[in-house]
Design a protein around this motif. Sequence first.
Motif, short mmCIF file in Angstrom:
data_model
loop_
_atom_site.label_atom_id
_atom_site.label_comp_id
_atom_site.label_asym_id
_atom_site.label_seq_id
_atom_site.Cartn_x
_atom_site.Cartn_y
_atom_site.Cartn_z
N ASP A 21 0.87 -1.20 0.00
CA ASP A 21 0.09 0.08 0.09
C ASP A 21 0.92 1.22 0.18
N LEU A 22 1.39 1.70 -1.14
CA LEU A 22 2.10 2.82 -1.34
C LEU A 22 1.60 4.05 -0.71
N ALA A 23 0.47 4.44 -0.94
CA ALA A 23 -0.52 5.56 -0.59
C ALA A 23 -0.32 5.70 1.09
N THR A 24 -0.65 4.63 1.71
CA THR A 24 -0.53 4.59 2.93
C THR A 24 0.84 4.73 3.54
N LEU A 25 1.79 4.17 2.99
CA LEU A 25 3.14 4.17 3.49
C LEU A 25 3.69 5.47 3.47
N LEU A 26 3.37 6.39 2.24
CA LEU A 26 3.92 7.52 2.02
C LEU A 26 3.31 8.69 2.88
N GLY A 47 11.64 13.90 0.23
CA GLY A 47 10.52 14.26 -0.27
C GLY A 47 9.57 13.57 -0.89
N ARG A 48 8.14 13.72 -0.84
CA ARG A 48 6.88 12.56 -1.17
C ARG A 48 7.43 12.11 -2.47
N ASP A 49 7.76 13.04 -3.64
CA ASP A 49 8.07 12.51 -4.91
C ASP A 49 8.95 11.34 -4.85
N GLU A 50 10.15 11.65 -4.21
CA GLU A 50 11.47 10.80 -4.36
C GLU A 50 11.28 9.65 -3.67
N LEU A 51 10.36 9.89 -2.60
CA LEU A 51 10.06 8.51 -1.63
C LEU A 51 9.29 7.67 -2.69
N GLU A 52 8.38 8.11 -3.26
CA GLU A 52 7.42 7.38 -4.39
C GLU A 52 8.15 6.38 -5.34
N VAL A 53 9.31 7.17 -5.82
CA VAL A 53 10.23 6.63 -6.91
C VAL A 53 11.01 5.55 -6.12
N TYR A 54 11.47 5.74 -5.00
CA TYR A 54 12.20 4.83 -4.04
C TYR A 54 11.25 3.43 -3.95
N TRP A 55 10.18 3.86 -3.09
CA TRP A 55 9.33 2.71 -2.76
C TRP A 55 8.34 2.07 -3.58
N GLY A 56 7.94 2.53 -4.94
CA GLY A 56 6.73 2.09 -5.59
C GLY A 56 7.61 0.60 -6.23
N PRO A 57 8.82 0.43 -6.83
CA PRO A 57 9.16 -0.92 -7.34
C PRO A 57 9.26 -1.83 -5.98
N ARG A 58 9.85 -1.48 -4.95
CA ARG A 58 10.29 -2.29 -3.62
C ARG A 58 8.97 -2.76 -3.12
N LEU A 59 7.94 -2.02 -3.04
CA LEU A 59 6.54 -2.51 -2.51
C LEU A 59 6.13 -3.65 -3.43
N SER A 60 6.16 -3.57 -4.64
CA SER A 60 5.75 -4.54 -5.68
C SER A 60 6.62 -6.05 -5.37
N ALA A 61 8.01 -5.64 -5.09
CA ALA A 61 8.71 -6.84 -4.86
C ALA A 61 8.32 -7.37 -3.56
N PHE A 62 8.40 -6.69 -2.51
CA PHE A 62 7.79 -7.04 -1.15
C PHE A 62 6.69 -7.98 -1.11
#
Length: 121
Positions: A21-26, A47-62
């Motif tokens: 859940d990327l939105a909740t995480l951010l 910042g939120r935009d860079e954190l989204e770039v970081y977390w997006g693909p990782r959450l999918s892998a998790f």
Amino acid sequence: MSDFDQMGIVVDWVDACRKGDLATLLDLYADDAQIECTCNGTQRYRGRDELEVYWGPRLSAFSSAGFGLEEIHPVPDGVDLEYSVAGALRIHASFRFSAEGKIDSTLCAPARQNAHHGCAC
């Protein structure tokens, strides 16, 4: 002493990671929060935009590999967490918080140095 539950915020962070859940995480992070990842060289995101770039693909892998809580404990200025990905790769994350009860910074690093495993944090 803070007037918010730092451990509870990290548990919410773990739950968001497990669900992908990327939105909740951010939303758990402050607007100007920073992540420093030293798993594959040092990388910083702010910042939120860079954190989204970081977390997006990782959450999918998790969510496809599996995400497990290994250890969690308070430290003098935050919370330290160890989690696993795919049941084997262990990551150490240190969380620090803003006065508003948001994650202000996260530092992650491999919990066990193992050259053939890489890092998914």
